[in-house]
Write a protein that holds these residues in place. Structure first.
Motif, PDB file in Angstrom:
ATOM      1  N   PRO A  40       0.800  -1.233   0.000  1.00 29.92           N
ATOM      2  CA  PRO A  40       0.000   0.000   0.000  1.00 29.92           C
ATOM      3  C   PRO A  40       0.831   1.280   0.000  1.00 29.92           C
ATOM      4  O   PRO A  40       0.508   2.228  -0.721  1.00 29.92           O
ATOM      5  N   GLN A  41       1.916   1.314   0.799  1.00 34.79           N
ATOM      6  CA  GLN A  41       2.725   2.533   0.841  1.00 34.79           C
ATOM      7  C   GLN A  41       3.342   2.844  -0.522  1.00 34.79           C
ATOM      8  O   GLN A  41       3.414   4.004  -0.942  1.00 34.79           O
ATOM      9  N   THR A  42       3.761   1.800  -1.223  1.00 35.65           N
ATOM     10  CA  THR A  42       4.344   1.996  -2.554  1.00 35.65           C
ATOM     11  C   THR A  42       3.308   2.540  -3.518  1.00 35.65           C
ATOM     12  O   THR A  42       3.590   3.463  -4.302  1.00 35.65           O
ATOM     13  N   PHE A  43       2.106   1.972  -3.454  1.00 28.34           N
ATOM     14  CA  PHE A  43       1.027   2.481  -4.307  1.00 28.34           C
ATOM     15  C   PHE A  43       0.774   3.959  -4.029  1.00 28.34           C
ATOM     16  O   PHE A  43       0.680   4.775  -4.959  1.00 28.34           O
ATOM     17  N   VAL A  44       0.662   4.314  -2.773  1.00 27.53           N
ATOM     18  CA  VAL A  44       0.384   5.702  -2.405  1.00 27.53           C
ATOM     19  C   VAL A  44       1.494   6.624  -2.895  1.00 27.53           C
ATOM     20  O   VAL A  44       1.238   7.700  -3.457  1.00 27.53           O
ATOM     21  N   ASP A  45       2.747   6.219  -2.693  1.00 28.88           N
ATOM     22  CA  ASP A  45       3.877   7.053  -3.089  1.00 28.88           C
ATOM     23  C   ASP A  45       3.894   7.319  -4.594  1.00 28.88           C
ATOM     24  O   ASP A  45       4.209   8.434  -5.032  1.00 28.88           O
ATOM     25  N   ARG A  48       1.080  14.448   3.156  1.00 25.50           N
ATOM     26  CA  ARG A  48       1.373  14.985   1.816  1.00 25.50           C
ATOM     27  C   ARG A  48       0.112  15.316   1.029  1.00 25.50           C
ATOM     28  O   ARG A  48       0.166  16.054   0.044  1.00 25.50           O
ATOM     29  N   PHE A  49      -1.022  14.754   1.409  1.00 24.63           N
ATOM     30  CA  PHE A  49      -2.291  15.064   0.757  1.00 24.63           C
ATOM     31  C   PHE A  49      -3.425  14.801   1.737  1.00 24.63           C
ATOM     32  O   PHE A  49      -3.249  14.085   2.733  1.00 24.63           O
ATOM     33  N   GLU A  50      -4.569  15.385   1.466  1.00 20.33           N
ATOM     34  CA  GLU A  50      -5.754  15.172   2.280  1.00 20.33           C
ATOM     35  C   GLU A  50      -6.516  13.962   1.747  1.00 20.33           C
ATOM     36  O   GLU A  50      -6.427  13.620   0.556  1.00 20.33           O
ATOM     37  N   VAL A  51      -7.287  13.326   2.632  1.00 20.82           N
ATOM     38  CA  VAL A  51      -8.081  12.153   2.265  1.00 20.82           C
ATOM     39  C   VAL A  51      -9.558  12.464   2.456  1.00 20.82           C
ATOM     40  O   VAL A  51      -9.958  12.977   3.506  1.00 20.82           O
ATOM     41  N   ALA A 106      -4.823  -2.130   3.270  1.00 18.48           N
ATOM     42  CA  ALA A 106      -4.943  -1.379   2.015  1.00 18.48           C
ATOM     43  C   ALA A 106      -6.365  -0.860   1.855  1.00 18.48           C
ATOM     44  O   ALA A 106      -7.055  -1.169   0.888  1.00 18.48           O
ATOM     45  N   ASP A 107      -6.807  -0.062   2.822  1.00 13.65           N
ATOM     46  CA  ASP A 107      -8.185   0.426   2.797  1.00 13.65           C
ATOM     47  C   ASP A 107      -8.214   1.910   3.134  1.00 13.65           C
ATOM     48  O   ASP A 107      -7.198   2.526   3.439  1.00 13.65           O
ATOM     49  N   GLU A 165      -2.750   7.516   7.109  1.00 16.51           N
ATOM     50  CA  GLU A 165      -1.440   7.092   7.631  1.00 16.51           C
ATOM     51  C   GLU A 165      -0.407   7.024   6.515  1.00 16.51           C
ATOM     52  O   GLU A 165       0.724   7.513   6.663  1.00 16.51           O
ATOM     53  N   TYR A 166      -0.774   6.439   5.372  1.00 17.68           N
ATOM     54  CA  TYR A 166       0.161   6.337   4.249  1.00 17.68           C
ATOM     55  C   TYR A 166       0.422   7.702   3.613  1.00 17.68           C
ATOM     56  O   TYR A 166       1.477   7.927   3.013  1.00 17.68           O
TER      57      TYR A 166
END
Length: 323
Positions: free
Chosen positions: A107-112, A150-153, A138-139, A145-146
């Motif tokens: 998940p962290q890689t996807f987010v990055d 750097r961005f809002e959710v 991955a939800d 957290e991920y």
């Protein structure tokens, strides 16, 4: 609308990384739940003065994870999905080739790479959106957290309609059952498919009901067997008519499934035309008749029923529009 095709791993320098609001999802069906995600994202983009972008996929994730005996058939194949996204005001769409390598990301890689790497200032998705290979994290609950600031959710809550969650899986059931009437209320528009007009057996013409035989792409999900009130788009014009999806059981066994559409008050040669079909109303199931005469009588009854349906529909729409 700009469209970027991405294959994992993609070159971030090859895409527009300017700040944007990013809506994420597969969006098969573009139903009320999907529309709520896109509306929320569009409103945020408007408030922030940023472009609205969408991250979606070229095929369903199950292609990677399981075998399929038949080709996958979608409510909204990619071409149609892109058309709808453009109509809904999306500025950019990133179409990711969903492969085993893409699915294997943590998940962290996807987010990055696929959120931060695309320049997202706000990421918007439905409550059940997932990403990355770790099924436990991955939800949407873990996305902040991920994000690491750097961005809002923005998580969009579940949308229910007629006591049922507006979900693609349920809509596929409605399509398979032929319930295009209920389906339309979840889409806020008629269900639509496409195809090409090809030659058939000309039996309809023999009975005074010439039909356009529509060959549908393998990746599109047709409604269940039956007779329907439809509109057929040829060029820029929609024409009303009646459609039959079925096996022509009156004329023998083990026949192929066909889509045959009789257009009302229409006499043009349209072989080879690329067309769209809107499925408005289910009329009846397929019946095996004793011969052409009884079938012709039923077709006359179907035509009268469907013409009446369109008269009422037009009257209701005129009333809504204040005409």
């Amino acid at each position: 609308m700009e469209v970027y095709q991405l294959h994992h791993p993609f070159d971030e320098a090859a895409v527009d990384q300017t700040p944007k609001v990013l809506a994420m999802g597969f969006f098969d069906g573009m139903h009320l739940g999907h529309q709520a995600v896109l509306k929320q994202a569009r409103d945020i983009a408007h408030d922030l003065g940023l472009p609205l972008a969408v991250l979606t996929y070229d095929q369903h994730a199950s292609v990677v994870f399981e075998a399929h005996e038949q080709p996958l058939r979608y409510l909204t194949p990619l071409k149609r999905k892109l058309e709808l996204l453009a109509e809904l005001g999306v500025d950019q769409t990133y179409v990711v080739n969903f492969t085993a390598a893409f699915a294997a990301q943590m998940p962290q890689t996807f987010v990055d790479h696929y959120i931060v790497g695309l320049g997202a200032q706000v990421a918007v998705a439905g409550f059940d959106h997932t990403y990355g290979a770790d099924a436990n994290s991955a939800d949407m609950a873990h996305l902040t957290e991920y994000a690491q600031g750097r961005f809002e959710v923005c998580e969009v809550a579940k949308i229910e309609h007629l006591g049922q969650e507006s979900a693609s899986s349920y809509l596929r059931t409605l399509v398979d059952e032929g319930d295009v009437d209920t389906l339309q209320t979840y889409l806020a528009m008629p269900y639509q498919t496409s195809g090409v007009v090809v030659h058939g057996e000309a039996r309809g013409r023999q009975m005074g009901y010439p039909t356009a035989n529509v060959e549908t792409p393998n990746d599109e999900r047709l409604p269940g067997v039956g007779v329907y009130a439809v509109s057929l788009k040829i060029g820029d014009t929609w024409y009303p008519g009646m459609a039959s999806i079925g096996y022509n059981v009156t004329f023998g066994e083990n026949r192929p499934k066909t889509v045959e559409i009789n257009l009302f008050d229409f006499a043009q040669n349209i072989y080879g035309e690329a067309v769209q079909v809107q499925w408005h109303h289910y009329v009846r199931g397929e019946v095996k008749f004793s011969g052409m005469d009884t079938l012709k009588a039923q077709l006359a009854h179907d035509e009268a029923t469907i013409r009446d349906y369109f008269k009422v529909k037009e009257s209701n729409e005129a009333g809504i529009n204040g005409i």
